[in-house]
Design an enzyme around this catalytic site. Structure first.
Site, PDB file in Angstrom:
ATOM      1  NE  ARG A   1      36.861  49.223  36.049  1.00 17.63           N
ATOM      2  CZ  ARG A   1      37.828  49.717  35.984  1.00 17.63           C
ATOM      3  NH1 ARG A   1      38.424  50.379  35.163  1.00 17.63           N
ATOM      4  NH2 ARG A   1      39.061  48.827  36.678  1.00 17.63           N
TER       5      ARG A   1
ATOM      6  CG  HIS B   1      49.544  54.787  33.833  1.00 13.25           C
ATOM      7  ND1 HIS B   1      48.675  53.991  34.610  1.00 13.25           N
ATOM      8  CD2 HIS B   1      50.341  53.952  33.472  1.00 13.25           C
ATOM      9  CE1 HIS B   1      48.859  52.630  34.460  1.00 13.25           C
ATOM     10  NE2 HIS B   1      50.029  52.698  33.761  1.00 13.25           N
TER      11      HIS B   1
ATOM     12  CG  ASP C   1      44.754  52.317  40.549  1.00 15.97           C
ATOM     13  OD1 ASP C   1      43.846  52.773  39.894  1.00 15.97           O
ATOM     14  OD2 ASP C   1      45.851  52.035  40.113  1.00 15.97           O
TER      15      ASP C   1
ATOM     16  CG  HIS D   1      49.089  54.395  40.130  1.00 14.70           C
ATOM     17  ND1 HIS D   1      50.203  54.501  39.205  1.00 14.70           N
ATOM     18  CD2 HIS D   1      47.937  54.155  39.126  1.00 14.70           C
ATOM     19  CE1 HIS D   1      49.722  54.434  37.938  1.00 14.70           C
ATOM     20  NE2 HIS D   1      48.300  54.206  38.134  1.00 14.70           N
TER      21      HIS D   1
ATOM     22  CG  ASP E   1      45.196  56.089  35.716  1.00 15.92           C
ATOM     23  OD1 ASP E   1      46.359  55.886  35.976  1.00 15.92           O
ATOM     24  OD2 ASP E   1      44.344  55.504  36.132  1.00 15.92           O
TER      25      ASP E   1
ATOM     26  CG  ASN F   1      40.732  54.126  33.002  1.00 16.97           C
ATOM     27  OD1 ASN F   1      39.926  54.799  33.806  1.00 16.97           O
ATOM     28  ND2 ASN F   1      41.266  53.147  33.327  1.00 16.97           N
TER      29      ASN F   1
ATOM     30  CG  ASN G   1      50.071  48.533  35.347  1.00 18.97           C
ATOM     31  OD1 ASN G   1      51.298  48.864  35.559  1.00 18.97           O
ATOM     32  ND2 ASN G   1      49.752  48.763  34.084  1.00 18.97           N
TER      33      ASN G   1
END
Lengths: 450, 309
Positions: free
Chosen positions: A76, A191, A317, A244, A164, A106, A290
Site C-alpha cells: 500500500r 491476475h 495475497d 492466486h 495484479d 498496484n 478477489n
C-alpha cells in the site's frame, strides 16, 4: 546490529528441502551467511565458540528451515499508508515467519518505472526488517495499454511483472509483454480475470450469490483468461505464473499445461484452501476477496493441486484495508484480507493436518520454490548461503487475535480461530529480526528521517 | 406465539408460524383502513424513518401510510446511494439518524445486504424495504397475504413467478415465504434471467412458459427493467413479450381461476397485456391495498420486540 556476530541455533529439526535435509542439527551462522550444519548425534555438535556477541538459540523441539517467502503481498505504500507501509508490512512479515516478501505494484501511483522500484527498495532498507522484492507493473499505470519500462525496472531490482488487481485484458498486449519479458528472463504474473465476465461481481457466482442476491464473479472469468494466457505463454516460451488460483478448472488447466511442457507455475492463498462461499454468512465483508471464496469442490481441487505439485507456491495475497472501508455494505466494500501473520498456521491446518504435505513439502512451497521462481537466491540453508532462517514451533497452540497484528490493518476472516504452529524467531541475513518473546527488532539506522 | 424479532430483513429467516402470525396480524389491521378514523394508537410516540437510497414512490408511500395509521410520526430521508462515496458511510448515516431518537428504520438500498449492515449498527427496528436484488420481504408477505385471501390457503398451491427472477428481490422473498407455507413455486423466464441455481433453493425452473401455463393457481409477473435492454439478457422487448408476456392469447390457456399478480409498476404490453392487468383475474390493486395492512402488522410486531420505550 553487529554484522559479524556468530549465531548458533542448537538442536533444532533442520528441514531444508533444497538439499533433502531433515535431521536434528546445529546451524552456525557467521557474517550473515550459513557457516555449517552439524548433525547432533550425541557427540559431534557445533564447535563451542567464545566469540563476543555470539547469540545462541535453543531450538530443541522446533523446526529450523530456510526463511519463508511470500511472493504476493500488497504493501500500500505509496498511496495508502494508513492501511499499510513498507515498514509495517515488513514487521507483519517477520512476525509471521517471512524473511522475504515480494510486493505488488498496484499502489498509487503504480510501481511502473525505475524510480518507483528504487523507492520501494529504499523504504525497505530503512525499515531493515526483511527482504522486500518489488514486482513491477506490466503496463504503464496498470492501464493495460502500453508496456512499462521493464528493462529499467529489472536493472533497478524488479523481480517479476504483473498488473495484479486486474488482468491484462488485451491479448495482443499480453503477447507482447510475454515476448518482451523473455529478454530479461523474469516471469510474468497474471491476475487471471476476464473483466467482461467478472463485471460487477463481488462473490463467487453460484448458489450462495443467487440466494444472497449478490452479483456473482464467475469462475469462468478466471479460467478464460488463464486458458488464453497458456496459449500465449506456450507460443513465447516465457515463464508465466498464475496468481492466486481459486477454481478446480484452473488447477486442471495448469496441470495439463505442465504436462504439455509449458513454463507455467501457480500459487494459492490459505483462504482458498480453508473457506468456501458459504462462510460469507450475513454479508461479512471480511470474507470478500478477489478471487472470491469458491465451493467445496474448488477447495478440494486446490488442495490436491498443492499436494501433487501443480501449485508450486503458497502465498497470502496480503491485502490490508482500513476498518472504515470494510464497514461498507458487501457490494461497496473493497476486496481483500490481510494474511502475513496468519498464513503459517493456516497452511499447517490445510495441508499438514490433512496429511496432504509433510514439513519438507510445506517448506518447499513456502520458501524453496518461490525463491527459485523469482530467482531470489534464498530458500536454502546451504553453507555460504545468506542466512535467512525461520524457526517454527509446530506445536504451539494459539488464537488468532487481529488486535495484536503488527500490520496496520485488521481485515481477516480468521479472527478467533484456534490454530497450531507459529514462528518463534525470524532471522534475516544472520540477524534476529523477530523474536516471539522480545518482538520485532528495531530496524537499520535510517538513511533519512521518516 | 410471541413475536421474537426486532428486525424484518428477510423471509428466508422466518418460520412458517412467524409468517402466519404476520398474516393474521395483518388481517386484524385490515379493517382500520375502512373506518372513518383510519388510525389506531399502536405506535403512538414512536418515530419511523423512511431511509430510501433508491427511488420508490409506491413502497415509500405505503410504509408512510401504514406508520401513520399506527399513529407513529414519520420522517422521510431520501438519499442518493452516491452520498456514500462522498464520505459519509451508511453506518455513519444510520448512527446519525439513530441519534435523533428514531425507533424504526425502513430502508431501501441498491446493495444486497445493506439492511443487514444497518441492523448490525443500530438498536432501532430495521425493516427491509428492498435491498439490491436480495429480498423485499414486505412485498413477499403482501403477495402471500393476497393469495391466501383469494384462495383461502397457500399449502398445495402452484405459483409461477415469471420474468427477471435473477435480479428480483420480490421473487426471492416470494420463494422463501411460499415454500415455507407449502406452495410449489415455478420460476419462468429466459435462461439469462433465471439461473439454474434456484433449483437448489427449492424452485422449479422452466424456460418455456407455454408448456406449463395451464398448471398454475397463481401467476405473478415481474416487471422488466427497461435498462436491461441492451445488456444482452434478451434481444428485444418484442421477443420477450412473445416468449414470456402474459398476453390475452396466453391467458386463454391458463386455468379459469388463475390469480394474476404483479408487484408494479406494470409495463403494459411488455410483461403483461393491459387487458390482463385490468381483467377479472387480476388482483394487482388488491396487492397494493393489502400492502398497507401487512406493513402495519410488520411495524407493529417488530416494535413489540423493542419493549416499552
Amino acid at each position: 546490529m553487529v554484522k559479524n556476530s556468530n549465531l548458533i541455533i542448537r538442536s533444532g529439526r533442520v528441514v531444508d528441502p533444497s538439499r533433502n535435509l531433515d535431521q536434528i542439527a546445529d546451524v552456525t551462522v557467521v557474517d550473515g551467511r550459513i557457516e555449517s550444519i552439524n548433525p547432533v548425534d550425541g557427540r559431534a555438535s557445533a564447535p563451542e565458540s567464545s566469540a563476543p556477541g555470539r547469540i545462541e538459540i535453543d531450538a530443541t523441539g522446533l523446526i529450523v528451515c530456510p526463511g519463508l517467502i511470500d511472493i504476493h503481498v500488497h504493501l500500500r505504500e505509496p498511496g495508502n499508508e494508513d492501511e499499510e507501509t513498507i515498514g509495517s508490512g515488513s514487521a507483519a512479515a517477520v512476525a509471521g515467519g517471512f524473511t522475504s516478501i515480494a510486493c505488488m505494484p498496484n499502489t498509487q501511483p503504480a510501481i511502473d518505472n525505475e524510480a518507483m522500484v528504487e523507492f520501494v527498495l529504499r523504504q525497505a532498507a530503512r525499515s531493515g526488517l526483511c527482504n522486500v522484492f518489488p514486482i513491477g507493473a506490466i503496463t504503464k499505470g496498470r492501464q493495460g495499454l502500453e508496456l512499462a519500462e521493464m528493462g529499467h525496472m529489472v536493472r533497478a531490482g524488479a523481480v517479476a511483472f504483473t498488473d495484479d488487481g486486474c488482468g491484462v485484458a488485451n491479448s495482443n498486449t499480453m503477447l507482447r509483454a510475454l515476448q518482451y519479458a523473455k529478454m530479461f528472463d523474469v516471469p510474468l504474473i497474471q491476475h487471471c480475470e476476464d473483466a467482461d465476465l467478472a463485471s460487477g461481481g463481488c462473490m463467487n457466482a453460484g448458489l450462495t450469490a443467487t440466494r444472497l442476491g449478490l452479483p456473482g464473479l464467475s469462475p469462468l472469468a478466471e479460467e478464460v483468461m488463464l486458458q488464453r494466457d497458456l496459449l500465449l505463454a506456450e507460443s513465447t516460451g516465457t515463464a508465466y505464473h498464475a496468481a492466486h488460483i481459486s477454481t478446480a478448472g484452473a488447477v486442471r488447466m495448469i496441470r495439463e499445461a505442465r504436462r504439455r511442457g509449458i513454463r507455467v507455475t501457480a500459487e494459492v492463498c490459505p483462504h482458498h484452501l480453508l473457506l468456501t462461499e458459504r462462510d460469507i454468512g450475513d454479508y461479512d465483508t471480511n470474507f470478500k476477496m478477489n478471487p472470491p471464496l469458491r465451493t467445496e469442490r474448488d477447495v478440494e481441487a486446490c488442495r490436491e493441486g498443492v499436494a501433487d505439485g501443480t501449485i508450486d507456491c503458497l502465498v497470502t495475497d496480503h491485502a490490508p484495508h482500513g476498518a472504515d472501508e470494510k464497514a461498507f455494505d458487501f457490494q461497496t466494500a473493497p476486496f481483500g484480507i490481510v494474511g502475513l501473520e496468519t498464513a503459517l498456521p493456516l497452511f499447517i491446518r490445510a495441508l499438514i493436518e490433512t496429511r496432504l504435505l509433510d514439513w519438507p513439502g510445506l517448506i518447499e512451497r513456502l520458501s524453496c520454490l518461490p525463491s527459485k521462481l523469482l530467482k531470489l537466491g534464498r530458500g536454502t540453508l546451504a553453507p555460504g548461503a545468506i542466512a535467512d532462517i525461520t524457526i517454527i514451533d509446530p506445536a504451539e497452540e494459539w488464537v488468532i487475535s487481529p488486535s495484536e497484528f503488527l500490520s496496520r490493518s485488521r481485515n481477516t476472516p480468521f479472527g478467533g480461530w484456534q490454530v497450531r504452529g507459529r514462528a518463534t524467531q525470524t532471522i534475516v541475513a544472520g540477524r534476529v529480526s523477530f523474536d516471539r518473546h522480545s518482538g520485532v527488532a528495531s530496524g537499520e539506522p535510517s538513511v533519512g528521517v521518516r | 406465539m410471541v413475536w421474537p424479532h426486532r428486525n424484518l430483513l428477510t423471509l428466508e429467516e422466518l418460520t412458517s408460524d412467524e409468517i402466519n402470525l404476520i398474516l393474521d396480524t395483518a388481517a386484524a389491521f385490515e379493517d382500520v383502513s375502512t373506518r372513518s378514523v383510519k388510525k389506531v394508537p399502536a405506535l403512538r410516540g414512536r418515530v419511523v424513518v423512511n431511509l430510501f437510497f433508491e427511488d420508490s414512490t409506491r413502497t415509500r408511500t405505503s410504509f408512510t401510510l401504514a406508520a401513520q395509521r399506527l399513529s407513529a410520526d414519520v420522517i422521510d430521508f431520501t438519499a442518493k446511494a452516491s452520498s456514500l462515496s462522498k464520505g459519509e458511510s451508511l453506518r455513519d448515516t444510520v448512527r446519525n439518524i439513530e441519534a435523533m431518537g428514531i425507533d424504526v428504520i425502513v430502508c431501501r438500498h441498491s446493495s444486497s445486504g445493506a439492511n443487514h449492515l444497518i441492523a448490525k449498527n443500530t438498536k432501532c427496528c430495521v425493516i427491509n424495504a428492498g435491498d439490491g436484488r436480495h429480498e423485499h420481504p414486505t412485498q413477499g408477505l403482501l403477495d402471500i397475504y393476497t393469495i391466501r385471501k383469494a384462495k383461502g390457503r397457500i399449502d398445495g398451491l402452484k405459483v409461477a413467478i415469471v420474468g427477471d427472477v435473477g435480479n428480483s428481490r420480490v421473487a426471492r422473498s416470494n420463494l422463501h415465504g411460499l415454500l415455507k407455507l407449502g406452495a410449489e413455486v415455478t420460476f419462468v423466464g429466459p435462461t439469462t434471467m433465471v439461473p439454474g441455481a434456484f433449483a437448489k433453493m427449492g424452485a422449479r425452473v422452466v424456460h418455456d412458459f407455454d408448456s406449463v401455463i395451464g398448471e398454475f393457481d397463481v401467476i405473478n409477473m415481474l416487471r422488466i427493467q427497461m435498462e436491461r435492454l441492451g445488456s444482452n439478457v434478451f434481444p428485444s422487448l418484442g421477443e420477450y413479450t412473445r416468449l414470456f408476456g402474459l398476453t390475452n392469447e396466453r391467458m386463454k390457456r391458463a386455468r379459469q381461476d388463475v390469480l394474476v399478480m404483479h408487484p408494479g409498476p406494470i409495463n403494459r404490453g411488455v410483461e403483461m397485456a393491459g387487458d390482463v392487468a385490468d381483467g377479472g383475474r387480476s388482483v394487482i390493486l388488491e396487492q397494493v391495498t393489502n400492502g398497507l395492512a401487512v406493513r402495519m402488522a410488520v411495524m407493529f410486531l417488530c416494535t413489540q420486540a423493542l419493549g416499552a420505550g
